[in-house]
Motif scaffolding. Structure first.
Motif, PDB file in Angstrom:
ATOM      1  N   SER A  40       0.841  -1.195   0.000  1.00 23.45           N
ATOM      2  CA  SER A  40       0.000   0.000   0.000  1.00 23.45           C
ATOM      3  C   SER A  40       0.880   1.250   0.000  1.00 23.45           C
ATOM      4  O   SER A  40       1.932   1.290   0.641  1.00 23.45           O
ATOM      5  N   GLU A  41       0.441   2.280  -0.734  1.00 25.40           N
ATOM      6  CA  GLU A  41       1.213   3.521  -0.829  1.00 25.40           C
ATOM      7  C   GLU A  41       0.639   4.639   0.040  1.00 25.40           C
ATOM      8  O   GLU A  41       1.286   5.670   0.213  1.00 25.40           O
ATOM      9  N   THR A  42      -0.562   4.447   0.587  1.00 35.12           N
ATOM     10  CA  THR A  42      -1.229   5.550   1.292  1.00 35.12           C
ATOM     11  C   THR A  42      -1.421   5.303   2.783  1.00 35.12           C
ATOM     12  O   THR A  42      -1.682   6.237   3.529  1.00 35.12           O
ATOM     13  N   THR A  43      -1.299   4.055   3.232  1.00 34.90           N
ATOM     14  CA  THR A  43      -1.622   3.726   4.625  1.00 34.90           C
ATOM     15  C   THR A  43      -0.383   3.208   5.339  1.00 34.90           C
ATOM     16  O   THR A  43       0.380   2.414   4.779  1.00 34.90           O
ATOM     17  N   GLY A  44      -0.209   3.662   6.606  1.00 29.95           N
ATOM     18  CA  GLY A  44       0.955   3.264   7.380  1.00 29.95           C
ATOM     19  C   GLY A  44       0.745   1.948   8.129  1.00 29.95           C
ATOM     20  O   GLY A  44      -0.351   1.377   8.173  1.00 29.95           O
ATOM     21  N   PHE A  45       1.844   1.509   8.738  1.00 34.01           N
ATOM     22  CA  PHE A  45       1.834   0.206   9.431  1.00 34.01           C
ATOM     23  C   PHE A  45       0.866   0.196  10.611  1.00 34.01           C
ATOM     24  O   PHE A  45       0.193  -0.802  10.871  1.00 34.01           O
ATOM     25  N   THR A  46       0.756   1.331  11.322  1.00 36.55           N
ATOM     26  CA  THR A  46      -0.117   1.384  12.494  1.00 36.55           C
ATOM     27  C   THR A  46      -1.568   1.163  12.112  1.00 36.55           C
ATOM     28  O   THR A  46      -2.300   0.408  12.770  1.00 36.55           O
ATOM     29  N   GLU A  47      -2.009   1.830  11.033  1.00 36.01           N
ATOM     30  CA  GLU A  47      -3.396   1.654  10.608  1.00 36.01           C
ATOM     31  C   GLU A  47      -3.667   0.227  10.160  1.00 36.01           C
ATOM     32  O   GLU A  47      -4.728  -0.335  10.430  1.00 36.01           O
ATOM     33  N   TRP A  48      -2.673  -0.355   9.476  1.00 31.32           N
ATOM     34  CA  TRP A  48      -2.864  -1.736   9.055  1.00 31.32           C
ATOM     35  C   TRP A  48      -2.869  -2.697  10.243  1.00 31.32           C
ATOM     36  O   TRP A  48      -3.553  -3.723  10.211  1.00 31.32           O
ATOM     37  N   LEU A  49      -2.130  -2.373  11.280  1.00 28.19           N
ATOM     38  CA  LEU A  49      -2.187  -3.197  12.484  1.00 28.19           C
ATOM     39  C   LEU A  49      -3.602  -3.223  13.065  1.00 28.19           C
ATOM     40  O   LEU A  49      -4.101  -4.263  13.490  1.00 28.19           O
ATOM     41  N   VAL A  50      -4.248  -2.032  13.086  1.00 20.82           N
ATOM     42  CA  VAL A  50      -5.612  -1.956  13.619  1.00 20.82           C
ATOM     43  C   VAL A  50      -6.571  -2.743  12.728  1.00 20.82           C
ATOM     44  O   VAL A  50      -7.384  -3.546  13.204  1.00 20.82           O
ATOM     45  N   ARG A  51      -6.495  -2.532  11.430  1.00 20.93           N
ATOM     46  CA  ARG A  51      -7.424  -3.184  10.510  1.00 20.93           C
ATOM     47  C   ARG A  51      -7.233  -4.707  10.520  1.00 20.93           C
ATOM     48  O   ARG A  51      -8.190  -5.475  10.689  1.00 20.93           O
ATOM     49  N   CYS A  52      -5.999  -5.136  10.329  1.00 14.18           N
ATOM     50  CA  CYS A  52      -5.734  -6.574  10.286  1.00 14.18           C
ATOM     51  C   CYS A  52      -5.919  -7.230  11.656  1.00 14.18           C
ATOM     52  O   CYS A  52      -6.353  -8.380  11.760  1.00 14.18           O
ATOM     53  N   GLY A  53      -5.577  -6.474  12.711  1.00 16.62           N
ATOM     54  CA  GLY A  53      -5.745  -7.020  14.056  1.00 16.62           C
ATOM     55  C   GLY A  53      -7.196  -7.272  14.387  1.00 16.62           C
ATOM     56  O   GLY A  53      -7.546  -8.302  14.965  1.00 16.62           O
ATOM     57  N   LEU A  54      -8.085  -6.322  14.004  1.00 20.24           N
ATOM     58  CA  LEU A  54      -9.508  -6.502  14.276  1.00 20.24           C
ATOM     59  C   LEU A  54     -10.075  -7.663  13.461  1.00 20.24           C
ATOM     60  O   LEU A  54     -10.835  -8.494  13.965  1.00 20.24           O
ATOM     61  N   ALA A  55      -9.664  -7.741  12.194  1.00 26.15           N
ATOM     62  CA  ALA A  55     -10.174  -8.806  11.325  1.00 26.15           C
ATOM     63  C   ALA A  55      -9.709 -10.181  11.817  1.00 26.15           C
ATOM     64  O   ALA A  55     -10.504 -11.127  11.905  1.00 26.15           O
ATOM     65  N   SER A  56      -8.424 -10.294  12.130  1.00 21.89           N
ATOM     66  CA  SER A  56      -7.914 -11.593  12.584  1.00 21.89           C
ATOM     67  C   SER A  56      -8.468 -11.957  13.956  1.00 21.89           C
ATOM     68  O   SER A  56      -8.714 -13.143  14.245  1.00 21.89           O
ATOM     69  N   ALA A  57      -8.700 -10.956  14.818  1.00 24.00           N
ATOM     70  CA  ALA A  57      -9.259 -11.237  16.141  1.00 24.00           C
ATOM     71  C   ALA A  57     -10.649 -11.838  16.031  1.00 24.00           C
ATOM     72  O   ALA A  57     -10.984 -12.822  16.710  1.00 24.00           O
ATOM     73  N   LEU A  58     -11.489 -11.252  15.168  1.00 22.91           N
ATOM     74  CA  LEU A  58     -12.838 -11.788  15.001  1.00 22.91           C
ATOM     75  C   LEU A  58     -12.813 -13.168  14.348  1.00 22.91           C
ATOM     76  O   LEU A  58     -13.631 -14.034  14.672  1.00 22.91           O
ATOM     77  N   GLY A  59     -11.843 -13.400  13.441  1.00 24.64           N
ATOM     78  CA  GLY A  59     -11.729 -14.713  12.834  1.00 24.64           C
ATOM     79  C   GLY A  59     -11.321 -15.776  13.851  1.00 24.64           C
ATOM     80  O   GLY A  59     -11.896 -16.873  13.895  1.00 24.64           O
ATOM     81  N   VAL A  60     -10.324 -15.455  14.677  1.00 25.15           N
ATOM     82  CA  VAL A  60      -9.887 -16.395  15.719  1.00 25.15           C
ATOM     83  C   VAL A  60     -11.000 -16.631  16.731  1.00 25.15           C
ATOM     84  O   VAL A  60     -11.222 -17.759  17.199  1.00 25.15           O
TER      85      VAL A  60
END
Length: 363
Positions: A40-60
């Protein structure tokens, strides 16, 4: 519809947030967020941590919920399939919630095709990778279950082996003195027939003392030398009454040994063997000397007699009592016990046993 019972642990809410699942969530989040940051060229690592963390948390979480509920499932519906479907279904809306949380709006498509396409790519990655992670978790759980089953089987086998040893020990104990009781009763019958009421009464009294001391010990596993002393004295007194002119005896047990463990009827076996093979065959009889000492944390038992001495064995007619004693001591102490038979210094025979000094039942 026929239902199959799911053989697993009872539902436990604490397992939903157990460390293995938290560790899985952290690994998934870190890898997923790193990949999305690099692509991604527009979003930083912190935002992706929140997005991916929430998605993976609900999946687990979805995977864990279906790991415990419902308790019963149809036979045609394996639990792991439902868990995979749950991960696939939960991933797109979970990724959307992650975008909404970081963008501050629930209408993500209104922000443009960049965010919409980003959400679709993130969802696709979750759908593509999530089931494989779920399968890995299922495999790990199956291996853990197999280890638990193997351990349970080993424990069960050990328990059955211990019960078999106990049963064998009790059988050996029951075989120690069957002939003695019948011989004594026969002697009492002879005395009564000869109208020797005083002698018969005395022998009956000694027999009662012997049985009162011996029978409870056959079923006990915590016999001590103090208990064995009562049995041996009662037995020797009965034998002395049967052959008053041919038997003398002494019983000497160290006070320090009285409270120590003695396998039931072990001392009695050595004494009975001395009477049966040493005193009885001798025309002049003899004496039996019983000694129990404690030295260097080991019990040393010696039963000597001045009877006929060692005789060649004839088949299985001799040595049965000592063989049973060796086996009983081996069951109780393993290789750390010994039974020896030899000639006395002057005449006759001496039987010796040696095993660790311990209080109570060594098992």
């Amino acid at each position: 519809m026929t239902l199959a019972v799911n053989h697993q642990q009872p539902p436990n809410r604490s397992r939903l947030v157990s460390w293995p699942r938290i560790r899985l969530w952290l690994i998934m989040t870190a890898i997923w967020a790193l990949i999305r940051t690099l692509t991604s060229e527009t979003t930083g690592f912190t935002e992706w941590l929140v997005r991916c963390g929430l998605a993976s948390a609900l999946g687990v979480l979805a995977y864990g919920v279906l790991d415990q509920w419902p308790r019963r499932l149809p036979r045609w519906s394996p639990r792991w399939i439902l868990q995979l479907l749950a991960v696939l279904i939960v991933t797109p809306p979970a990724a959307y919630l992650g975008y909404a949380a970081t963008l501050g709006t629930v209408d993500v498509p209104s922000l443009g095709t960049t965010y919409r396409d980003g959400w679709l790519i993130t969802s696709f990655m979750g759908i593509l990778v999530g089931p494989w992670i779920a399968l890995g978790a299922q495999l790990h759980r199956s291996e853990a279950f197999a280890r638990e089953q193997a351990l349970a089987f080993k424990l069960r086998s050990s328990e059955l082996e211990r019960k078999a040893v106990d049963a064998r020990l009790r059988l050996l104990q029951a075989q120690v003195e069957p002939h003695f009781l019948f011989n004594t009763l026969a002697n009492i019958r002879s005395l009564v027939r000869r109208s020797g009421s005083a002698d018969a009464t005395a022998m009956l009294d000694n027999l009662i003392d012997y049985l009162s001391a011996a029978v409870p010990r056959l079923e006990a596993g915590d016999a001590t030398f103090e208990h064995e002393q009562h049995i041996v004295r009662a037995y020797l007194e009965l034998m002395r009454m049967r052959m008053p002119d041919r038997l003398g005896y002494t019983v000497r047990i160290d006070p320090a040994a009285l409270a120590l463990h003695c396998p039931p009827m072990a001392l009695m076996t050595l004494v009975e063997n001395a009477i049966k093979h040493g005193i009885d065959p001798s025309e002049t009889g003899g004496a039996v000397d019983v000694r129990v000492t404690v030295r260097d944390h080991r019990v040393q038992v010696s039963v000597a007699n001045t009877g006929v001495g060692l005789q060649p064995r004839r088949g299985d007619s001799a040595g049965t009592g000592l063989s049973n004693l060796r086996e009983r001591l081996a069951l109780a102490f393993g290789d750390d016990a010994q039974v020896r038979l030899g000639s006395a210094p002057a005449s006759g025979t001496v039987a010796e046993a040696e095993f660790p000094a311990c209080r109570g039942d060594p098992a």
